[in-house]
Scaffold this motif. Structure first.
Motif, PDB file in Angstrom:
ATOM      1  N   PRO A   1       0.801  -1.234   0.000  1.00 22.92           N
ATOM      2  CA  PRO A   1       0.000   0.000   0.000  1.00 22.92           C
ATOM      3  C   PRO A   1       0.835   1.286   0.000  1.00 22.92           C
ATOM      4  N   GLU A   2       1.980   1.291   0.672  1.00 23.23           N
ATOM      5  CA  GLU A   2       2.819   2.498   0.693  1.00 23.23           C
ATOM      6  C   GLU A   2       3.427   2.779  -0.681  1.00 23.23           C
ATOM      7  N   PHE A   3       3.826   1.732  -1.385  1.00 24.60           N
ATOM      8  CA  PHE A   3       4.370   1.891  -2.736  1.00 24.60           C
ATOM      9  C   PHE A   3       3.278   2.376  -3.690  1.00 24.60           C
ATOM     10  N   LEU A   4       2.104   1.786  -3.557  1.00 24.92           N
ATOM     11  CA  LEU A   4       0.989   2.200  -4.407  1.00 24.92           C
ATOM     12  C   LEU A   4       0.611   3.652  -4.154  1.00 24.92           C
ATOM     13  N   ALA A   5       0.645   4.079  -2.895  1.00 25.32           N
ATOM     14  CA  ALA A   5       0.323   5.474  -2.552  1.00 25.32           C
ATOM     15  C   ALA A   5       1.363   6.427  -3.136  1.00 25.32           C
TER      16      ALA A   5
END
Length: 107
Positions: free
Chosen positions: A73-77
């Motif tokens: 999720p952090e990479f996607l954000a």
């Protein structure tokens, strides 16, 4: 050690969003066993060029980090900042082997 050099063409009108994108990726690289050497933004001259440099102990370590791009999720954000603002027009990634001192043949 392997160093990734990313050359960006950025939208000069979206430089604030590019800075947000850059800060997110600095944190991600540093959290996932890499060393981020920073983003270098336009100051004088061409206003649409930027660079990023970061290192991992090996290409295998970099590949482990890359596996998170499509699921974490952090990479996607972080990618959403780029995608939604369109601050990055294009980029090119190159891997280099640094020489970091005059004293050793194996840095």
């Amino acid at each position: 050690m392997i160093t990734c050099v990313v050359e960006y063409t950025v939208d000069a009108e979206q430089i604030t969003e590019f800075e947000r994108f850059a800060r997110a990726w600095i944190a991600l690289v540093n959290t996932h066993d890499g060393t981020h050497h920073g983003y270098f933004l336009p100051s004088e001259g061409a206003s649409d060029r930027a660079l990023a440099l970061f290192s991992f102990p090996s290409l295998a370590d970099y590949e482990t980090y890359r596996k998170l791009f499509d699921s974490d999720p952090e990479f996607l954000a972080a990618n959403a900042i780029r995608d939604e603002s369109k601050c990055v027009l294009r980029y090119e990634r190159t891997f280099m082997r640094p020489i970091l001192s005059a004293d050793s043949e194996h840095n």
